[in-house]
Design an enzyme around this catalytic site. Structure first.
Site, short mmCIF file in Angstrom:
data_model
loop_
_atom_site.label_atom_id
_atom_site.label_comp_id
_atom_site.label_asym_id
_atom_site.label_seq_id
_atom_site.Cartn_x
_atom_site.Cartn_y
_atom_site.Cartn_z
N ASP A 173 -13.17 -39.25 58.56
CA ASP A 173 -12.87 -38.13 59.45
C ASP A 173 -12.10 -38.60 60.69
O ASP A 173 -11.25 -37.88 61.22
CB ASP A 173 -14.17 -37.45 59.89
CG ASP A 173 -14.88 -36.80 58.73
OD1 ASP A 173 -14.20 -36.20 57.88
OD2 ASP A 173 -16.12 -36.91 58.64
N GLY A 174 -12.43 -39.80 61.15
CA GLY A 174 -11.77 -40.35 62.34
C GLY A 174 -10.26 -40.47 62.14
O GLY A 174 -9.49 -40.31 63.10
N ASN A 210 -12.13 -31.73 67.06
CA ASN A 210 -13.60 -31.61 67.00
C ASN A 210 -14.15 -30.96 68.27
O ASN A 210 -14.64 -29.85 68.21
CB ASN A 210 -14.25 -32.99 66.86
CG ASN A 210 -14.51 -33.36 65.42
OD1 ASN A 210 -14.31 -32.56 64.53
ND2 ASN A 210 -14.96 -34.58 65.20
N ASP A 266 -27.89 -33.87 79.94
CA ASP A 266 -26.99 -35.00 79.71
C ASP A 266 -25.53 -34.56 79.64
O ASP A 266 -24.63 -35.38 79.78
CB ASP A 266 -27.36 -35.71 78.40
CG ASP A 266 -28.52 -36.67 78.60
OD1 ASP A 266 -29.01 -36.76 79.74
OD2 ASP A 266 -28.95 -37.31 77.63
#
Ligand SMILES: NC(=O)c1ccc[n+]([C@@H]2O[C@H](COP(=O)([O-])OP(=O)(O)OC[C@H]3O[C@@H](n4cnc5c(N)ncnc54)[C@H](O)[C@@H]3O)[C@@H](O)[C@H]2O)c1
Ligand SMILES: Nc1ncnc2c1ncn2[C@@H]1O[C@H](COP(=O)(O)OP(=O)(O)OP(=O)(O)O)[C@@H](O)[C@H]1O
Length: 500
Positions: free
Chosen positions: A264-265, A343, A373
């Site tokens: 996917d990267g 994404n 966070d």
């Protein structure tokens, strides 16, 4: 009731004269005012101080909200103007490039127009005009259409809502499978590969040779890969690449198809190389999960044969465009962007040990303050990535929307949201924040946000078309089953107690 020209029902058409309409309006206004006046005077009599205070608060609140909205609108309009300028720059660069370089550069305008058309939507008339232009210039042209089972016509129906005698019905759904049909055969392929992988390198050598010798295609690769190929053998000297960012900016005008070899990267990498229109991507799976990589590399010849002939089922993956508005910027040109993500964009606390304090606005309405966070603003394609790990829902990639997913919020009631595609989101680090925040784009390109800085995010006009193995829905379901073992449970046996 009769529908008006724009399709709305004219509710006044039941009244016979203008006078009747006027009477009706006056009547309802007076009643409304009467009711409010009575309530108000009663409150004034019993609680005069409280009413005065409340009135002052309302006035102050309204003034500051108006000032805030005006400021935000000003920044937004300047950004839009800058975007337009950028687009014009790309077009004029194209014109310049066509004078300088190879025989195919003259296709730039046609390709840009074509990609524009994909980005906005598929219009038959525009499609026809573009295909004529493409044929004229010798580029591979294609047509995208929405199709559904049993329907011969590939014309996309826009009217999804109809009014019949005042009743609203949904007539036609637009979310059908998108199909790409080549109108002239593709001529140039860009192959993008995951670095430092022996299996990817070997496959790339083989695929380049096959595409050149069997399919007679022109091949582009990244400069790094060209060096690798030439180290292997001087046979690969026909492979083309680009020299600088200026040429990279125009790559979409030369390439008909992109093949990715990785996980996917690598698809994210491919998308990030194209700041504007993106040619169709055929992603081969050579990674661990492969949510966006439905093609098996072992069968690359059959897959590419079928892709090159078409038609291809396509998932049009929406991207988000992000700008960073710096509080210290002297002019709009000191702000940063647009950064496009396939994404998600993430705003987190980075190395700081303090809670983030992020004020979030949606089209100028205050949404909430994220104390935790951080926050993920995700596309639906990214819904199975970081957003999923933070508790967001999984959403079919063809659903247009923006996921608003907090990361470890310090609150019991902060559920993730999904917002419609047309909104503009603004995340501000307020001046009273204890620390800076950090923003990253598809997990890369970290930038610091100081108090007063803001991230502005909206749907980009340039989606990423990825080829499907079967179709959008089957590929999505297969990826969540195979990749995540979604809802995998041993089936309960038949023997045992049961309702009779
Ligand atoms: N806690 C987490 O889950 C977490 C943390 C940081 C980043 N990420 C994700 O990693 C992405 C960057 O990917 P990378 O390959 O460059 O980094 P990477 O090499 O660290 O891989 C991250 C993992 O996320 C998976 N992934 C990427 N996009 C996906 C998608 N759309 N659907 C399902 N899984 C997906 C990849 O297959 C890979 O296994 C970021 O965009 C972010 O979504 C996830
Ligand atoms: N052509 C490229 N140039 C530079 N970096 C790349 C390129 N292709 C991929 N990458 C980076 O390499 C990293 C790993 O890539 P990828 O996700 O494709 O492989 P993987 O991690 O083995 O697979 P998976 O994500 O399925 O586990 C990603 O961070 C990606 O951004």
């Amino acid at each position: 009731m009769s529908p008006t020209e724009n399709g709305c029902v004219d509710s006044f058409s039941v009244l016979n004269s203008e006078q009747e309409v006027q009477e009706l309006i006056q009547d309802s206004l007076l009643h409304g005012i009467d009711d409010h006046l009575i309530e108000f005077s009663e409150a004034l009599r019993s609680e005069p101080l409280a009413v005065a205070k409340a009135l002052r608060r309302v006035t102050e609140g309204k003034a500051s909200a108006q000032a805030e909205a005006a400021e935000w609108k000003r920044k937004y309009e300047l950004e839009r103007a800058r975007n337009l300028q950028l687009e014009q720059k790309v077009l004029s660069l194209g014109g310049h490039f066509s004078e300088l370089t190879d025989e195919r550069a003259g296709n730039l305008e046609a390709r840009t127009v074509l990609s524009d058309a994909i980005a906005i939507n598929v219009s038959c008339a525009v499609g026809k005009m573009i295909s004529t232009l493409m044929k004229f210039f010798g580029m591979a042209s294609f047509k995208l259409s929405w199709c559904c089972k049993g329907e011969k016509s590939d014309r996309h129906k826009h009217d999804i809502v109809s009014f019949e005698k005042g009743n609203i019905t949904t007539a036609e759904r637009s979310s059908k499978q998108i199909s790409l049909k080549w109108e002239s055969p593709p001529q140039t392929v860009l192959i993008l590969t995951k670095p430092n992988s022996t299996s990817v390198r070997i496959l790339c050598l083989e695929m380049v040779r096959w595409l050149k010798e069997q399919k007679k295609l022109n091949i582009f690769v990244e400069p790094r890969v060209k060096t690798e190929l030439l180290t292997e053998s001087s046979y690969y000297s026909f492979v083309q690449t680009w020299l600088d960012d200026k040429e990279l900016l125009l790559l979409h005008t030369k390439v008909d198809l992109i093949v990715t070899l990785g996980g996917d990267g690598t698809v994210l990498w491919a998308a990030s190389m194209f700041k504007g229109p993106v040619p169709p991507i055929v992603p081969f799976s050579l990674g661990s999960l492969g949510f966006m990589t439905p093609f098996y590399s072992e069968h690359y010849r059959e897959c590419l044969n079928s892709i090159l002939c078409g038609p291809i089922s396509i998932t049009l993956r929406h991207r988000l465009q992000c700008h960073i508005i710096r509080d210290e910027a002297k002019s709009e040109y000191e702000n940063e962007g647009p950064m496009l993500v396939l994404n998600e964009v993430t705003i987190d606390r980075g190395i700081s040990s303090f809670l983030t304090n992020l004020e979030c606005y949606c089209d100028n309405s205050f949404v909430t303050c994220v104390q935790g966070d951080g926050l993920i603003l995700s596309t639906t394609s990214g819904s199975t990535a970081y957003s999923l790990a933070a508790g967001g829902s999984m959403v079919h990639p063809q659903v247009p929307g923006i996921l608003f997913t907090p990361i470890c919020p310090h609150s019991l009631s902060f559920r993730p949201l999904i917002l419609p595609e047309h909104v503009t989101l603004r995340v501000v680090v307020p001046f009273n924040s204890r620390s800076q925040a950090w923003v990253s784009f598809d997990g890369k390109g970290r930038k610091q946000l100081a108090p007063g800085d803001a991230l502005v995010c909206s749907m980009a006009p340039w989606p990423v078309p990825t080829a499907c193995q079967v179709d959008s829905t089957s590929d999505f379901l297969r990826s969540i089953h195979d990749g995540l073992h979604w809802n995998l449970r041993k089936t309960q046996s038949f023997d045992g107690p049961r309702d009779c």
